[in-house]
Write a protein that holds these residues in place. Structure first.
Motif, PDB file in Angstrom:
ATOM      1  N   GLY A 147     -18.935 -73.635  -5.576  1.00  0.00           N
ATOM      2  CA  GLY A 147     -17.669 -72.924  -5.408  1.00  0.00           C
ATOM      3  C   GLY A 147     -17.867 -71.435  -5.288  1.00  0.00           C
ATOM      4  N   MET A 148     -16.779 -70.703  -5.493  1.00  0.00           N
ATOM      5  CA  MET A 148     -16.820 -69.257  -5.266  1.00  0.00           C
ATOM      6  C   MET A 148     -16.621 -68.427  -6.533  1.00  0.00           C
ATOM      7  N   ALA A 156     -18.239 -67.147  -9.236  1.00  0.00           N
ATOM      8  CA  ALA A 156     -19.522 -66.860  -9.879  1.00  0.00           C
ATOM      9  C   ALA A 156     -19.328 -66.356 -11.303  1.00  0.00           C
ATOM     10  N   SER A 157     -18.294 -65.584 -11.555  1.00  0.00           N
ATOM     11  CA  SER A 157     -18.093 -65.040 -12.903  1.00  0.00           C
ATOM     12  C   SER A 157     -17.836 -66.162 -13.913  1.00  0.00           C
ATOM     13  N   ALA A 158     -17.152 -67.232 -13.508  1.00  0.00           N
ATOM     14  CA  ALA A 158     -16.914 -68.365 -14.416  1.00  0.00           C
ATOM     15  C   ALA A 158     -18.227 -69.067 -14.746  1.00  0.00           C
ATOM     16  N   THR A 159     -19.107 -69.201 -13.760  1.00  0.00           N
ATOM     17  CA  THR A 159     -20.405 -69.826 -14.005  1.00  0.00           C
ATOM     18  C   THR A 159     -21.221 -68.975 -14.967  1.00  0.00           C
ATOM     19  N   TYR A 160     -21.270 -67.655 -14.738  1.00  0.00           N
ATOM     20  CA  TYR A 160     -22.013 -66.785 -15.649  1.00  0.00           C
ATOM     21  C   TYR A 160     -21.421 -66.819 -17.052  1.00  0.00           C
ATOM     22  N   ALA A 190     -17.312 -68.067   1.153  1.00  0.00           N
ATOM     23  CA  ALA A 190     -15.870 -68.199   0.939  1.00  0.00           C
ATOM     24  C   ALA A 190     -15.383 -69.644   0.986  1.00  0.00           C
ATOM     25  N   SER A 191     -16.221 -70.591   0.569  1.00  0.00           N
ATOM     26  CA  SER A 191     -15.842 -72.000   0.568  1.00  0.00           C
ATOM     27  C   SER A 191     -16.052 -72.605  -0.817  1.00  0.00           C
TER      28      SER A 191
END
Length: 155
Positions: free
Chosen positions: A101-102, A104-108, A139-140
């Motif tokens: 997904g897009m 990245a801050s949630a993954t970090y 953007a996907s």
């Protein structure tokens, strides 16, 4: 959250760098808009993967600016295009996470607040980076990339 701990071999990279503060996401977009049309100028690239690198003086000092890079891996530094520079990621240990997904801050956020405290590792003061390969789709929500987080075994 699945993770692989690997010793990553040294990587030679060529690209463009900038400085930003946390939350200045427009700087990331601007850097990639500058780099993408010029990546064809890099003659020694090894493949089509893109590398996004973050270099922190102190990862925990979020008020301090840090370097960001847009680059590709190369076989040598014999020909560096004007306005670009070289960078070496040293051989070292990384925790590698698949990001989908897009957001990245949630993954970090999950890495730092969920995985890291229970992992037996701590963040090392080396470059963090992402590798955007064949499954990366800008953007996907179907996009995939690997997040590399520098780690050391807790003492």
């Amino acid at each position: 959250m699945k993770v692989k701990i690997e010793s990553v071999l040294e990587k030679k990279l060529i690209g463009i760098k900038s400085t930003m503060n946390h939350g200045e996401y427009k700087n990331i977009v601007a850097l990639w808009q500058q780099f993408m049309p010029r990546k064809k100028e890099i003659l020694s690239k090894l493949n089509e993967e893109l590398f996004a690198i973050q270099v922190y003086d102190n990862f925990n000092a979020i008020e301090k600016p840090f370097e960001i890079w847009a680059c590709v891996e190369v076989s040598n530094f014999d020909s560096i295009p004007e306005g670009m520079t070289s960078f070496i990621i040293p051989k070292s240990e990384y925790a590698i996470f698949l990001h989908k997904g897009m957001d990245a801050s949630a993954t970090y956020q999950k890495i730092m607040t969920e995985w890291l405290p229970a992992s037996g590792y701590e963040i090392d003061n080396r470059p963090h980076f992402q590798v955007m390969g064949a499954k990366y789709k800008n953007a996907s929500e179907d996009s995939e990339e690997d997040f590399y987080v520098p780690v050391l075994t807790k003492k």
